[in-house]
Design an enzyme around this catalytic site. Structure first.
Site, PDB file in Angstrom:
ATOM      1  N   THR A 216       0.844  -1.193   0.000  1.00  0.00           N
ATOM      2  CA  THR A 216       0.000   0.000   0.000  1.00  0.00           C
ATOM      3  C   THR A 216       0.880   1.244   0.000  1.00  0.00           C
ATOM      4  O   THR A 216       2.080   1.160  -0.286  1.00  0.00           O
ATOM      5  CB  THR A 216      -0.995  -0.023   1.184  1.00  0.00           C
ATOM      6  OG1 THR A 216      -1.935   1.031   1.038  1.00  0.00           O
ATOM      7  CG2 THR A 216      -0.300   0.125   2.533  1.00  0.00           C
ATOM      8  N   ASN A 217       0.313   2.399   0.289  1.00  0.00           N
ATOM      9  CA  ASN A 217       1.096   3.634   0.308  1.00  0.00           C
ATOM     10  C   ASN A 217       0.696   4.468   1.532  1.00  0.00           C
ATOM     11  O   ASN A 217      -0.151   4.056   2.314  1.00  0.00           O
ATOM     12  CB  ASN A 217       0.880   4.408  -0.997  1.00  0.00           C
ATOM     13  CG  ASN A 217      -0.590   4.678  -1.242  1.00  0.00           C
ATOM     14  OD1 ASN A 217      -1.248   5.371  -0.475  1.00  0.00           O
ATOM     15  ND2 ASN A 217      -1.127   4.093  -2.311  1.00  0.00           N
ATOM     16  N   ARG A 218       1.269   5.638   1.664  1.00  0.00           N
ATOM     17  CA  ARG A 218       1.102   6.398   2.907  1.00  0.00           C
ATOM     18  C   ARG A 218      -0.150   7.260   2.954  1.00  0.00           C
ATOM     19  O   ARG A 218      -0.339   8.012   3.901  1.00  0.00           O
ATOM     20  CB  ARG A 218       2.344   7.261   3.150  1.00  0.00           C
ATOM     21  CG  ARG A 218       3.563   6.431   3.524  1.00  0.00           C
ATOM     22  CD  ARG A 218       4.750   7.318   3.777  1.00  0.00           C
ATOM     23  NE  ARG A 218       4.457   8.340   4.763  1.00  0.00           N
ATOM     24  CZ  ARG A 218       5.075   9.508   4.845  1.00  0.00           C
ATOM     25  NH1 ARG A 218       6.008   9.804   3.980  1.00  0.00           N
ATOM     26  NH2 ARG A 218       4.749  10.382   5.768  1.00  0.00           N
TER      27      ARG A 218
END
Ligand code: CTP
Length: 413
Positions: A216-218
């Site tokens: 995933t990402n931030r």
């Protein structure tokens, strides 16, 4: 607490009736005041058995009205208070509303200041019933609630939980955040996006490696959720396709949870035809694992590492562009671009490539903007070469601004 344009300077009458939930009304009065509203509290005699007028006066900084017959804090005879209060009100909220007061309102009684004011005002009415579960389920109460609803009042449904009596059931006054959410929805009616169907995406997608792991990402989803709230504040009907976790849905927003980019694409396309505008605030993962293992990937002692094979995810906005060519819907499409270098050049190229009406670009190299913080510093580009840099602001304020730009696009001005 930051003031919100929707409530700034608005006159809210808060009617408080005799329930143990009166203490929650103090918090509501305080939060509404902090959000910028001018809150005039009317208390019934029974409410004063639970909380004193002084408490409300202290949190609102304004006079509290208790009787039709005595003189009030404004040094005005309060027997005319209801006329002044009723006329100047933008909203009348009764929280908590007891079974007795619901009955009085349903039958048009005028036996105290609260009841008279309810008859005299033309401001929208919100009631938040609170009582024991057996009382709330009684046919007499059900009929009174329905009568008020049919007359146009907004009823905030009580929640299930434990009562002061120790019993469990449906009848508890919801938390302040829920009450304020309902107030925002009612106050938003007739706003710049009145009844506009707004589709918003939020959060970072999750691309599964196996049943327990994902890439995933931030992205936290905060900007997308703030946009959804700003949409409700402007009167829109908002659907939020969300890959975010741990954020509470703004009141009145339909939230559809998703995990992966593919799921998000499917749902966005399925809702596109019914939408007037799409705001893609989600951080869609560009790549996903080529395959998702059916079982948890085990480490073996022989392997020094693990190689992941990734493949490209679909570009959702590119698919929207294709659809839009045929259907002409949605009428406005807004994208986001998180860039760490050459902000404007990259953003302008993205706006053109994705066929957007607006692109909200932010420089994620700044510590106070972008991922997982409450503030953002953005530049808004439009399809006609326009470019507007907003100052550092909360994600709520940035959202209010974006929503106004969406309204301009839809209004053609
Ligand atoms: N977006 C999308 N589908 C993707 C990736 C992004 O619809 N697969 C949308 C995002 O929601 C955002 C906009 O496109 O509104 C720009 O996202 P961004 O990640 O900045 O752009 P990318 O297309 O990934 O371009 P690049 O990799 O060059 O930064």
């Amino acid at each position: 607490m930051e003031q919100i344009t929707l409530l700034e300077g608005k006159r809210v009458i808060l009617g408080v009736t005799g329930s143990i939930a009166c203490y929650k009304a103090v918090d509501l009065a305080s939060k509404l005041t902090q959000l910028g509203a001018l809150v005039d509290v009317i208390m019934t005699d029974a409410a004063r058995e639970f909380v004193t007028p002084l408490t409300f006066q202290a949190v609102t900084g304004r006079a509290v009205y208790t009787s039709m017959w005595t003189t009030g804090g404004d040094a005005l005879p309060t027997h005319v208070a209801h006329v002044g209060l009723a006329e100047s009100a933008d909203l009348f909220v009764i929280a908590p509303a007891t079974a007795h007061t619901l009955a009085r309102l349903a039958h048009g009684f005028a036996d105290d200041l609260l009841a008279v004011t309810a008859l005299a005002t033309r401001a929208p009415l919100i009631v938040a019933p609170a009582m024991d579960g057996t009382m709330y389920a009684h046919p007499a109460v059900v009929a009174n609630v329905n009568a008020l609803r049919e007359r146009g009042a907004t009823v905030i449904e009580p929640e299930e939980g434990r009562f002061a009596s120790g019993l469990v059931g449906v009848g508890r006054l919801p938390e302040t955040a829920t009450l304020i959410g309902a107030i925002r929805q009612v106050m938003g009616r007739g706003g710049v996006l009145d009844r506009v169907k707004l589709l918003i995406t939020a959060g970072g997608t999750r691309e599964a490696l196996d049943p327990v792991r994902f890439i995933t990402n931030r992205s936290s989803g905060k900007q997308g959720y703030a946009l959804a709230q700003a949409g409700v504040d402007a009167g829109a009907e908002v659907t939020l396709i969300s890959a975010a976790r741990g954020l509470s849905a703004p009141y009145g927003v339909r939230v559809i949870p998703v995990d992966s980019a593919q799921q998000m694409q499917q749902l966005v396309l399925a809702h596109l035809i019914g939408a007037d505008a799409l705001i893609m605030a989600a951080a869609v993962a560009d790549f996903r694992p080529r395959s998702t293992a059916a079982h948890k990937i085990k480490k073996s002692n022989e392997d020094p590492g693990l190689t992941l094979h990734l493949e490209k995810n679909p570009d959702i906005l590119a698919a929207v562009k294709d659809r839009r060519r045929d259907t002409r819907r949605p009428r406005a499409v807004i994208g986001f671009a998180a860039e760490s270098e050459d902000l404007i050049t990259n953003a302008r190229e993205k706006l053109e490539r994705k066929g957007l009406d607006l692109l909200v670009a932010n420089d994620i190299s700044a510590a106070d903007a972008g991922f997982d913080v409450d503030t953002n510093r953005v530049v808004i580009l439009d399809a006609h070469g326009g470019e507007q840099a907003l100052e550092l602001a909360s994600k709520s304020k940035v959202s209010e601004y974006i929503i106004r730009r969406v309204a301009q696009l839809l209004g053609g001005s």
